[in-house]
Scaffold this motif. Structure first.
Motif, short mmCIF file in Angstrom:
data_model
loop_
_atom_site.label_atom_id
_atom_site.label_comp_id
_atom_site.label_asym_id
_atom_site.label_seq_id
_atom_site.Cartn_x
_atom_site.Cartn_y
_atom_site.Cartn_z
N UNK A 89 36.00 -36.20 -22.18
CA UNK A 89 35.28 -36.22 -20.91
C UNK A 89 34.25 -37.36 -20.97
N UNK A 90 33.84 -37.87 -19.81
CA UNK A 90 32.81 -38.92 -19.83
C UNK A 90 31.43 -38.27 -19.87
N UNK A 91 30.73 -38.46 -20.98
CA UNK A 91 29.44 -37.77 -21.12
C UNK A 91 28.37 -38.37 -20.21
N UNK A 92 27.58 -37.52 -19.63
CA UNK A 92 26.52 -37.96 -18.72
C UNK A 92 25.14 -37.74 -19.34
N UNK A 93 24.21 -38.64 -19.05
CA UNK A 93 22.80 -38.40 -19.42
C UNK A 93 22.39 -37.16 -18.63
N UNK A 94 21.57 -36.39 -19.24
CA UNK A 94 21.26 -35.12 -18.59
C UNK A 94 19.80 -34.77 -18.82
N UNK A 95 19.12 -34.46 -17.75
CA UNK A 95 17.72 -34.07 -17.88
C UNK A 95 17.60 -32.64 -17.42
N UNK A 96 17.16 -31.81 -18.32
CA UNK A 96 17.17 -30.38 -18.00
C UNK A 96 16.36 -30.08 -16.74
N UNK A 97 15.22 -30.74 -16.62
CA UNK A 97 14.41 -30.48 -15.44
C UNK A 97 14.65 -31.54 -14.37
N UNK A 98 15.89 -31.94 -14.27
CA UNK A 98 16.41 -32.86 -13.26
C UNK A 98 15.92 -34.31 -13.37
N UNK A 99 14.76 -34.54 -13.97
CA UNK A 99 14.26 -35.90 -14.02
C UNK A 99 13.83 -36.26 -15.43
N UNK A 100 14.10 -37.52 -15.80
CA UNK A 100 13.64 -37.95 -17.13
C UNK A 100 12.13 -38.05 -17.09
N UNK A 101 11.54 -37.56 -18.15
CA UNK A 101 10.09 -37.54 -18.20
C UNK A 101 9.64 -38.60 -19.19
N UNK A 102 8.66 -39.39 -18.77
CA UNK A 102 8.17 -40.38 -19.73
C UNK A 102 6.71 -40.08 -20.05
N UNK A 103 6.45 -39.84 -21.31
CA UNK A 103 5.07 -39.58 -21.73
C UNK A 103 4.39 -40.93 -21.98
N UNK A 104 3.34 -41.22 -21.22
CA UNK A 104 2.69 -42.53 -21.39
C UNK A 104 1.86 -42.60 -22.66
N UNK A 105 1.55 -43.80 -23.09
CA UNK A 105 0.61 -43.97 -24.20
C UNK A 105 -0.79 -43.90 -23.63
N UNK A 106 -1.76 -43.50 -24.46
CA UNK A 106 -3.14 -43.41 -23.96
C UNK A 106 -3.89 -44.72 -24.22
N UNK A 107 -3.17 -45.71 -24.72
CA UNK A 107 -3.82 -46.98 -25.02
C UNK A 107 -3.56 -48.00 -23.93
N UNK A 108 -3.12 -47.51 -22.78
CA UNK A 108 -2.87 -48.42 -21.68
C UNK A 108 -1.42 -48.87 -21.62
N UNK A 109 -0.62 -48.55 -22.67
CA UNK A 109 0.78 -48.94 -22.60
C UNK A 109 1.56 -47.84 -21.90
N UNK A 110 2.68 -48.22 -21.32
CA UNK A 110 3.41 -47.29 -20.47
C UNK A 110 4.08 -46.15 -21.20
N UNK A 111 4.27 -46.28 -22.52
CA UNK A 111 5.06 -45.27 -23.23
C UNK A 111 4.44 -44.92 -24.57
N UNK A 112 4.46 -43.63 -24.88
CA UNK A 112 4.06 -43.23 -26.22
C UNK A 112 5.27 -43.43 -27.12
N UNK A 113 5.10 -44.14 -28.23
CA UNK A 113 6.24 -44.37 -29.12
C UNK A 113 5.80 -44.82 -30.49
#
Ligand code: ADP
Ligand code: TRP
Length: 329
Positions: free
Chosen positions: A172-196
Motif C-alpha cells: 500500500x502507499x503509506x501516508x504521513x499521518x497526524x493523529x490530531x489531524x495537523x502536524x504540530x511544530x514545537x518552536x524553539x524558545x531562542x527565536x528559532x522556528x523549531x526546537x531541535x
C-alpha cells in the motif's frame, strides 16, 4: 485493524519537540491502531556514533518511549538493527531507485553540506532504508513530522514502482499521518522556528525543574506590546504557540487578552510556561529514571518487540522474494 509504524533515531535524549510532535501521538494511536514503534539505530550511523554509545542510546530512547506511555503489550517497541529483514528489502528497493531522485532529496543535500567529508552512500540511500522500515510492515499510516515529507514521498514511490514493475499490489502507499489531524511544530524558545537537537535549543524530558525554568526564562522576547490588538512578532508568536501546546485553553486566552490590551509582562508568561512544562515533564522524568535503571526489562521488551516485528516483516519478505523470482526460503 489498520497498521502504523514509526521510528526515531537514537541521537540523544527526547525533547519536547519529539514528545509533542511525535511520541505523544504514538501513545494515543496505540489505542486505535496496530502500532509498531522502533529505534532507528541504523539511520543514526550516517554520523558515525561511537560503538560504546550505540546500545546505550537505544536503551535511552526505549526508556523514554516507555516513560511517555507507550505500552509494549499494545505496541511492540523494537530496535531497527534487530530486524534483518529490513536490510533485504532495502537492497531490493535500492535496485529500483535512481541516483538522481536520491540526490534531489533536500535532507541529503543539507547533510552533504553539513558533513562534506563524509557524504557516504548510507546518507544518499537514507530514504530507501526508511522506505524499507515502512514497507516491510505494509502499513498505510506513518506518523512523522513535516520535515519527513520528502522521505515519505520516496517511500510511496518505492511502493508504487515495485508494484508496477512486477504487476502486483503488494505494497500500500503509506501516508504521513497526524493523529490530531495537523502536524504540530514545537518552536524553539531562542527565536528559532523549531526546537531541535541540531538547533541546540531543546528542553529535554530528562531536564529537572530548575533546568526547565532556566531554559524557559531565557526565552527571547522583545520590548512588549506597543499597541492594542497588534500582531505578534515571530518570537512572541512562538512563545504563544508554546503556551498553547503546554497550557490549558483558559491560560492561553488569559495571556492573549493581556497581549491585546498591552498589559502583558513576559516574566509572568514565561513563569506560566515553565510551570506547565514542569507539570508535563516531572512525571515522565521520574519514570525515565526508573526504566533506565532496569536494563533487563528494556532488553526484554526490545527482544519481544523484535520477534513481533520480524514476524510481520518476514511475511512481507516471503512474498517479495517469490514475486522477484527467488526460491522460497
Ligand atoms: P531533532 O530535530 O531534534 O533531531 P528528530 O529529527 O530526530 O529530532 O525527530 C524525531 C521525531 O520528532 C520526528 O517525527 C520529528 O518530526 C519530531 N520532531 C522533532 N522536533 C520537532 C518539533 N520541534 N516539533 C514537532 N515535531 C518534532
Ligand atoms: N527519518 C526519521 C527521522 O529522522 C526516522 C525514521 C527512520 C522513520 N525510519 C522511519 C520514521 C520509518 C518513520 C518511519 O525522524
Amino acid at each position: 485493524m489498520e497498521k502504523v509504524v514509526s521510528g526515531i533515531r537514537p541521537t540523544g535524549n527526547l525533547h519536547l519537540g519529539n514528545y509533542f510532535g511525535a511520541v505523544k501521538s504514538f501513545v494515543q494511536m496505540q489505542e486505535v491502531y496496530k502500532c509498531l514503534f522502533f529505534i532507528a539505530d541504523w539511520h543514526s550511523l550516517t554520523t558515525r556514533p561511537k560503538p560504546e554509545d550505540i546500545q546505550a542510546s537505544s536503551r535511552t530512547i526505549m526508556a523514554e518511549y516507555l516513560a511517555c506511555g507507550i505500552d509494549p503489550h499494545k505496541a511492540p517497541i523494537y530496535v531497527q538493527s534487530d530486524v534483518k529483514e529490513t536490510l533485504e528489502l532495502y537492497l531490493y528497493l535500492n535496485m529500483n531507485t535512481y541516483l538522481g531522485e536520491l540526490e534531489r532529496v533536500t535532507t541529503f543535500k543539507e547533510k552533504a553540506r553539513k558533513q562534506p567529508d563524509n557524504v557516504n552512500a548510507g546518507l544518499l540511500t537514507y530514504p530507501t532504508l526508511m522506505a524499507a522500515d515502512i514497507l516491510q510492515h505494509r502499513v498505510n499510516k506513518v506518523p512523522v513530522g513535516k520535515d519527513q515529507e520528502q522521505n515519505m514521498e520516496m517511500a510511496r514511490r518505492c511502493a508504487r514502482r515495485f508494484n508496477n514493475i512486477y504487476g502486483v499490489e503488494l505494497f500500500p502507499e503509506p501516508q504521513n499521518f497526524y493523529f490530531n489531524s495537523q502536524a504540530l511544530k514545537v518552536p524553539g524558545l531562542d527565536g528559532s522556528g523549531k526546537m531541535g537537537k541540531s538547533e541546540g535549543n531543546c528542553i529535554y524530558l530528562r531536564d529537572d525543574d530548575k533546568t526547565i525554568s532556566k531554559k524557559v526564562m531565557k526565552a527571547v522576547t522583545d520590548l512588549g506590546p506597543q499597541a492594542m490588538n497588534s500582531e505578534k512578532p515571530e518570537v512572541i508568536e512562538n512563545l504563544f504557540t508554546f503556551l498553547k501546546i503546554v497550557s490549558s485553553e483558559e491560560t492561553y486566552k488569559y495571556f492573549d487578552e493581556k497581549w491585546n490590551n498591552c498589559t502583558l509582562r513576559y516574566g509572568d508568561l514565561k513563569k506560566q510556561i515553565a510551570e506547565d512544562v514542569c507539570k508535563t515533564v516531572a512525571p515522565i522524568r521520574e519514570k525515565i529514571l526508573e526504566y533506565s535503571a532496569n536494563t533487563e526489562l528494556l532488553d526484554k521488551i526490545a527482544k519481544e518487540g523484535a520477534e513481533e516485528a520480524r514476524e510481520s516483516a518476514s511475511a512481507t519478505l516471503k512474498e517479495v522474494r517469490r514475486i522477484i523470482g527467488f526460491r522460497a526460503f
